[in-house]
Design a protein around this motif. Structure first.
Motif, PDB file in Angstrom:
ATOM      1  N   ARG A 133      33.323   9.047  44.225  1.00 26.47           N
ATOM      2  CA  ARG A 133      32.488   8.054  44.904  1.00 26.47           C
ATOM      3  C   ARG A 133      33.252   6.866  45.475  1.00 26.47           C
ATOM      4  NH1 ARG A 133      27.102   4.898  42.729  1.00 26.47           N
ATOM      5  NH2 ARG A 133      28.029   2.871  42.962  1.00 26.47           N
ATOM      6  N   PRO A 134      34.193   6.260  44.709  1.00 23.94           N
ATOM      7  CA  PRO A 134      34.858   5.061  45.271  1.00 23.94           C
ATOM      8  C   PRO A 134      35.552   5.334  46.607  1.00 23.94           C
ATOM      9  CG  PRO A 134      35.504   5.369  42.965  1.00 23.94           C
ATOM     10  CD  PRO A 134      34.669   6.547  43.339  1.00 23.94           C
TER      11      PRO A 134
ATOM     12  N   LYS B 198      46.827   5.487  46.109  1.00 23.91           N
ATOM     13  CA  LYS B 198      46.929   4.017  46.239  1.00 23.91           C
ATOM     14  C   LYS B 198      46.554   3.515  47.627  1.00 23.91           C
ATOM     15  CE  LYS B 198      48.637   3.920  42.051  1.00 23.91           C
ATOM     16  NZ  LYS B 198      47.696   4.836  41.440  1.00 23.91           N
TER      17      LYS B 198
ATOM     18  N   ILE C 123      44.840  17.111  38.048  1.00 27.18           N
ATOM     19  CA  ILE C 123      46.167  16.489  38.129  1.00 27.18           C
ATOM     20  C   ILE C 123      45.958  14.995  37.917  1.00 27.18           C
ATOM     21  CG2 ILE C 123      48.177  16.069  39.615  1.00 27.18           C
ATOM     22  CD1 ILE C 123      47.151  18.680  41.175  1.00 27.18           C
TER      23      ILE C 123
ATOM     24  N   GLY D 154      26.384  12.268  44.954  1.00 24.83           N
ATOM     25  CA  GLY D 154      26.979  12.883  46.144  1.00 24.83           C
ATOM     26  C   GLY D 154      26.565  14.341  46.241  1.00 24.83           C
TER      27      GLY D 154
ATOM     28  N   LEU E  21      27.027  13.162  41.031  1.00 26.54           N
ATOM     29  CA  LEU E  21      25.602  12.955  40.771  1.00 26.54           C
ATOM     30  C   LEU E  21      24.878  12.407  41.988  1.00 26.54           C
ATOM     31  CD1 LEU E  21      23.475  12.891  38.453  1.00 26.54           C
ATOM     32  CD2 LEU E  21      24.206  10.557  38.001  1.00 26.54           C
TER      33      LEU E  21
ATOM     34  N   GLU F 116      50.802  14.454  35.281  1.00 27.69           N
ATOM     35  CA  GLU F 116      51.931  14.127  36.148  1.00 27.69           C
ATOM     36  C   GLU F 116      51.485  13.149  37.228  1.00 27.69           C
ATOM     37  OE1 GLU F 116      54.882  13.366  36.802  1.00 27.69           O
ATOM     38  OE2 GLU F 116      55.792  15.308  36.321  1.00 27.69           O
ATOM     39  N   ASP F 117      52.423  12.418  37.751  1.00 23.58           N
ATOM     40  CA  ASP F 117      52.161  11.530  38.875  1.00 23.58           C
ATOM     41  C   ASP F 117      51.874  12.391  40.103  1.00 23.58           C
ATOM     42  OD1 ASP F 117      52.286   9.784  40.995  1.00 23.58           O
ATOM     43  OD2 ASP F 117      54.083   8.749  40.301  1.00 23.58           O
TER      44      ASP F 117
ATOM     45  N   GLN G 143      29.428  11.079  36.001  1.00 17.96           N
ATOM     46  CA  GLN G 143      28.732  11.121  37.301  1.00 17.96           C
ATOM     47  C   GLN G 143      29.491  11.983  38.306  1.00 17.96           C
ATOM     48  OE1 GLN G 143      29.613   8.235  35.804  1.00 17.96           O
ATOM     49  NE2 GLN G 143      27.725   7.168  35.307  1.00 17.96           N
TER      50      GLN G 143
ATOM     51  N   GLY H 160      43.935  12.803  40.835  1.00 14.63           N
ATOM     52  CA  GLY H 160      43.764  11.361  40.655  1.00 14.63           C
ATOM     53  C   GLY H 160      42.305  10.945  40.485  1.00 14.63           C
ATOM     54  N   ILE H 161      41.554  11.797  39.807  1.00 16.69           N
ATOM     55  CA  ILE H 161      40.131  11.491  39.501  1.00 16.69           C
ATOM     56  C   ILE H 161      40.004  11.445  37.982  1.00 16.69           C
ATOM     57  CG2 ILE H 161      37.721  12.239  39.728  1.00 16.69           C
ATOM     58  CD1 ILE H 161      38.462  13.723  42.263  1.00 16.69           C
TER      59      ILE H 161
ATOM     60  N   ARG I 192      40.688   7.729  43.000  1.00 15.07           N
ATOM     61  CA  ARG I 192      41.352   6.431  43.126  1.00 15.07           C
ATOM     62  C   ARG I 192      42.804   6.416  42.661  1.00 15.07           C
ATOM     63  NH1 ARG I 192      37.152   1.792  41.794  1.00 15.07           N
ATOM     64  NH2 ARG I 192      37.534   2.527  39.719  1.00 15.07           N
ATOM     65  N   GLY I 193      43.279   7.569  42.189  1.00 13.63           N
ATOM     66  CA  GLY I 193      44.702   7.683  41.864  1.00 13.63           C
ATOM     67  C   GLY I 193      45.560   7.527  43.110  1.00 13.63           C
TER      68      GLY I 193
HETATM   69  C1  LIG Z   1      24.550   5.619  39.154  1.00 17.51           C
HETATM   70  C2  LIG Z   1      25.961   6.040  39.385  1.00 17.51           C
HETATM   71  C3  LIG Z   1      26.195   7.139  40.177  1.00 17.51           C
HETATM   72  C4  LIG Z   1      27.507   7.551  40.423  1.00 17.51           C
HETATM   73  N1  LIG Z   1      27.696   8.664  41.181  1.00 17.51           N
HETATM   74  C5  LIG Z   1      28.968   9.121  41.353  1.00 17.51           C
HETATM   75  C6  LIG Z   1      29.211  10.307  42.085  1.00 17.51           C
HETATM   76  O1  LIG Z   1      28.305  10.944  42.644  1.00 17.51           O
HETATM   77  N2  LIG Z   1      30.489  10.717  42.208  1.00 17.51           N
HETATM   78  C7  LIG Z   1      31.550  10.059  41.623  1.00 17.51           C
HETATM   79  O2  LIG Z   1      32.700  10.505  41.780  1.00 17.51           O
HETATM   80  N3  LIG Z   1      31.337   8.927  40.931  1.00 17.51           N
HETATM   81  C8  LIG Z   1      30.082   8.444  40.790  1.00 17.51           C
HETATM   82  N4  LIG Z   1      29.888   7.275  40.108  1.00 17.51           N
HETATM   83  C9  LIG Z   1      31.066   6.481  39.726  1.00 17.51           C
HETATM   84  C10 LIG Z   1      31.757   6.998  38.468  1.00 17.51           C
HETATM   85  O3  LIG Z   1      31.154   6.448  37.329  1.00 17.51           O
HETATM   86  C11 LIG Z   1      33.252   6.603  38.491  1.00 17.51           C
HETATM   87  O4  LIG Z   1      33.357   5.208  38.640  1.00 17.51           O
HETATM   88  C12 LIG Z   1      34.043   7.285  39.603  1.00 17.51           C
HETATM   89  O5  LIG Z   1      33.825   8.671  39.579  1.00 17.51           O
HETATM   90  C13 LIG Z   1      35.541   6.978  39.392  1.00 17.51           C
HETATM   91  O6  LIG Z   1      36.246   7.474  40.485  1.00 17.51           O
HETATM   92  P1  LIG Z   1      37.782   7.877  40.309  1.00 17.51           P
HETATM   93  O7  LIG Z   1      37.923   8.866  39.216  1.00 17.51           O
HETATM   94  O8  LIG Z   1      38.303   8.231  41.663  1.00 17.51           O
HETATM   95  O9  LIG Z   1      38.467   6.488  39.938  1.00 17.51           O
HETATM   96  P2  LIG Z   1      39.035   5.967  38.542  1.00 17.51           P
HETATM   97  O10 LIG Z   1      38.029   6.083  37.471  1.00 17.51           O
HETATM   98  O11 LIG Z   1      39.626   4.641  38.834  1.00 17.51           O
HETATM   99  O12 LIG Z   1      40.195   7.005  38.181  1.00 17.51           O
HETATM  100  C14 LIG Z   1      41.405   7.113  38.865  1.00 17.51           C
HETATM  101  C15 LIG Z   1      42.252   8.116  38.086  1.00 17.51           C
HETATM  102  O13 LIG Z   1      43.480   8.292  38.777  1.00 17.51           O
HETATM  103  C16 LIG Z   1      44.517   8.422  37.816  1.00 17.51           C
HETATM  104  N5  LIG Z   1      45.766   8.048  38.465  1.00 17.51           N
HETATM  105  C17 LIG Z   1      46.178   6.813  38.843  1.00 17.51           C
HETATM  106  N6  LIG Z   1      47.375   6.874  39.441  1.00 17.51           N
HETATM  107  C18 LIG Z   1      47.738   8.193  39.448  1.00 17.51           C
HETATM  108  C19 LIG Z   1      48.876   8.890  39.928  1.00 17.51           C
HETATM  109  N7  LIG Z   1      49.880   8.259  40.556  1.00 17.51           N
HETATM  110  N8  LIG Z   1      48.930  10.232  39.739  1.00 17.51           N
HETATM  111  C20 LIG Z   1      47.913  10.894  39.114  1.00 17.51           C
HETATM  112  N9  LIG Z   1      46.815  10.287  38.645  1.00 17.51           N
HETATM  113  C21 LIG Z   1      46.719   8.938  38.824  1.00 17.51           C
HETATM  114  C22 LIG Z   1      44.131   7.473  36.689  1.00 17.51           C
HETATM  115  O14 LIG Z   1      44.761   7.866  35.490  1.00 17.51           O
HETATM  116  C23 LIG Z   1      42.598   7.639  36.663  1.00 17.51           C
HETATM  117  O15 LIG Z   1      42.222   8.632  35.723  1.00 17.51           O
HETATM  118  C24 LIG Z   1      28.595   6.842  39.866  1.00 17.51           C
HETATM  119  C25 LIG Z   1      28.332   5.727  39.054  1.00 17.51           C
HETATM  120  C26 LIG Z   1      27.037   5.334  38.817  1.00 17.51           C
HETATM  121  C27 LIG Z   1      26.799   4.143  37.951  1.00 17.51           C
END
Ligand SMILES: Cc1cc2nc3c(=O)[nH]c(=O)nc-3n(C[C@H](O)[C@H](O)[C@H](O)COP(=O)(O)OP(=O)(O)OC[C@H]3O[C@@H](n4cnc5c(N)ncnc54)[C@H](O)[C@@H]3O)c2cc1C
Length: 186
Positions: A98-99, A75, A149, A117, A115, A167-168, A135, A129-130, A72-73
């Protein structure tokens, strides 16, 4: 439970085990295994009305040796092209959190790591950006080399990586792609 809990169970009767592909390393030495065929008892009271095959995607992320994974990093959906360009130079597949697949639907579920996936074991897992929630880690913890990153130095993923870049991604990923293109002459 996503590497958070483990239990040791002694089984005395027959057990039925299922393991997702690429989740475990094959054991080197198997002691004694005997296999036997079982005829499952007919289940009564259930009628199969129809079956539908899940559409097969082109991506087999479980088999990938190199993965650039997006979270989700990013946009906007079109920004994913930065990761696609990097993956192309490396010859890598694209993974995602996942998102990206489940909520935003920017990529198909074939790319989803974690987990709930796909479980992957590549030589290189580059997480862009993860955040690194348990999970997500549950799906990629057995990767050989993990590069993270993330612009947030406190992102949990930094505790679970070999190389961390604070880093961004919008600055770092294009610069890395450019450099790799020069080195690999692509
Ligand atoms: C039962 C259950 C099962 C799940 N199964 C899975 C699964 O299989 N897989 C999975 O992935 N998740 C799963 N999840 C969801 C998990 O808990 C997280 O919500 C999810 O992994 C977050 O995704 P994300 O890291 O992309 O988003 P976020 O948590 O929003 O993280 C985004 C990251 O991007 C960084 N960022 C933002 N802007 C920038 C930039 N410009 N440059 C660099 N970095 C940046 C931020 O600092 C942040 O660390 C599950 C949840 C539950 C409850």
């Amino acid at each position: 439970m996503g590497n958070r809990a483990q239990v040791t169970v002694k089984v005395t009767d027959r057990v039925f085990l299922m393991a997702p592909p690429a989740r475990f390393k094959p054991v080197e030495k198997v002691t004694t295994v005997t296999t036997e065929s079982l005829q499952p008892k007919a289940i009564t009271g259930i009628k199969v009305v129809s079956t539908e095959e899940k559409p097969k995607g082109k991506v087999r992320i479980e088999d990938a040796e190199l993965i650039v994974s997006v979270g989700r990093g990013f946009k906007k959906q079109e920004d994913l092209k930065l990761a696609f360009e990097l993956a192309e130079v490396l010859g890598a597949e694209i993974g995602c959190s996942r998102p990206i697949a489940a909520d935003l639907k920017w990529l198909s579920e074939d790319h989803w790591v974690g987990l709930s996936g796909h479980k992957v074991r590549p030589k290189l897992y580059m997480a862009v950006g993860i955040s690194g929630q348990p999970q997500h880690l549950a799906g990629m913890m057995e990767s050989k080399t993990v590069v993270v990153i993330n612009s947030d130095p406190n992102a949990p993923f930094f505790k679970n990586c070999d190389y961390g870049v604070v880093e961004d991604l919008y600055k770092f990923v294009p610069a890395l792609t450019k450099k790799l293109r020069e080195i690999l002459k692509k």
